[in-house]
Design a protein around this motif. Structure first.
Motif, mmCIF file in Angstrom:
data_model
loop_
_atom_site.group_PDB
_atom_site.id
_atom_site.type_symbol
_atom_site.label_atom_id
_atom_site.label_comp_id
_atom_site.label_asym_id
_atom_site.label_seq_id
_atom_site.Cartn_x
_atom_site.Cartn_y
_atom_site.Cartn_z
ATOM 1 N N ASP A 47 65.832 -9.422 26.854
ATOM 2 C CA ASP A 47 66.033 -8.834 25.532
ATOM 3 C C ASP A 47 64.693 -8.775 24.815
ATOM 4 O O ASP A 47 63.772 -9.541 25.125
ATOM 5 N N GLU A 48 64.616 -7.889 23.834
ATOM 6 C CA GLU A 48 63.413 -7.742 23.015
ATOM 7 C C GLU A 48 62.898 -9.109 22.572
ATOM 8 O O GLU A 48 63.659 -9.946 22.090
ATOM 9 N N GLY A 49 61.596 -9.332 22.757
ATOM 10 C CA GLY A 49 60.951 -10.559 22.282
ATOM 11 C C GLY A 49 60.957 -11.706 23.271
ATOM 12 O O GLY A 49 60.241 -12.684 23.059
ATOM 13 N N GLY A 68 63.244 0.526 30.179
ATOM 14 C CA GLY A 68 62.750 0.034 28.892
ATOM 15 C C GLY A 68 61.240 -0.099 28.874
ATOM 16 O O GLY A 68 60.526 0.689 29.494
ATOM 17 N N SER A 98 56.106 -9.847 26.996
ATOM 18 C CA SER A 98 57.348 -9.916 26.233
ATOM 19 C C SER A 98 58.005 -8.548 26.282
ATOM 20 O O SER A 98 57.312 -7.516 26.288
ATOM 21 N N TYR A 99 59.314 -8.570 26.385
ATOM 22 C CA TYR A 99 60.073 -7.320 26.429
ATOM 23 C C TYR A 99 59.985 -6.647 25.077
ATOM 24 O O TYR A 99 60.071 -7.294 24.036
ATOM 25 N N ALA A 100 59.809 -5.334 25.096
ATOM 26 C CA ALA A 100 59.622 -4.549 23.877
ATOM 27 C C ALA A 100 60.971 -4.152 23.272
ATOM 28 O O ALA A 100 62.024 -4.583 23.747
ATOM 29 N N ARG A 101 60.933 -3.331 22.238
ATOM 30 C CA ARG A 101 62.130 -2.896 21.516
ATOM 31 C C ARG A 101 63.191 -2.387 22.494
ATOM 32 O O ARG A 101 62.906 -1.553 23.352
ATOM 33 N N GLY A 103 64.525 -4.127 24.815
ATOM 34 C CA GLY A 103 64.506 -4.897 26.056
ATOM 35 C C GLY A 103 64.016 -4.081 27.235
ATOM 36 O O GLY A 103 63.548 -2.947 27.080
#
Length: 150
Positions: A47-49, A68, A98-101, A103
């Protein structure tokens, strides 16, 4: 000592092991380094973040973003990586992501001698879901060959 003969294998989606929960990232081991006696492959979805802070280890690693977007840092440089992007991380390189907006998902490939699959299993087993016990997480990571720059 006898050379162990490695058999080919075909892993269909319905035969996969359950995804490991590694501090918010779902990691499915598709081929462990132990199973191939060479490389390892995992499917990682976050997931994002979510994603690991900058770290390094004594094995080569590559990531191929399949869905993504993922923000990578390698040796202090930042890269916004969308689907179709490959990131090669030679052993000893300080890197994190880190996964972006929205995910993302990526394949992770690890070189010979990697302890990644062991590390992910240990984190899944020893670190409960939720805000992590950071000292415990660092201890599990270090036990599996991962170090964090101070």
């Amino acid at each position: 000592s006898a050379i162990m003969s490695i058999q080919h294998f075909v892993l269909r989606p319905d035969q996969r092991e359950r995804a490991l929960n590694v501090v918010g990232t779902q990691i499915t081991v598709l081929a462990s380094n132990a199973a191939t006696q060479s490389y390892g492959i995992t499917l990682q979805q976050g997931d994002e973040g979510t994603g690991p802070p900058p770290h390094s280890h004594d094995w080569d690693e590559a990531f191929y973003v399949t869905q993504g977007a993922v923000n990578f840092q390698c040796d202090g440089q930042a890269y916004a990586c969308t689907a179709g992007t490959l990131v090669h991380v030679p052993r000893g390189t300080v890197h994190g992501f880190s996964y972006a907006r929205g995910g993302g998902q990526m394949l992770e490939l690890t070189g010979s001698g990697a302890l990644a699959a062991q590390l992910f299993a240990a984190i899944d087993h020893e670190i409960p879901v939720g805000p992590p016990d950071v000292p415990k997480l660092l201890e599990v990571a270090q036990r599996n060959g991962v170090s964090f720059p101070l």
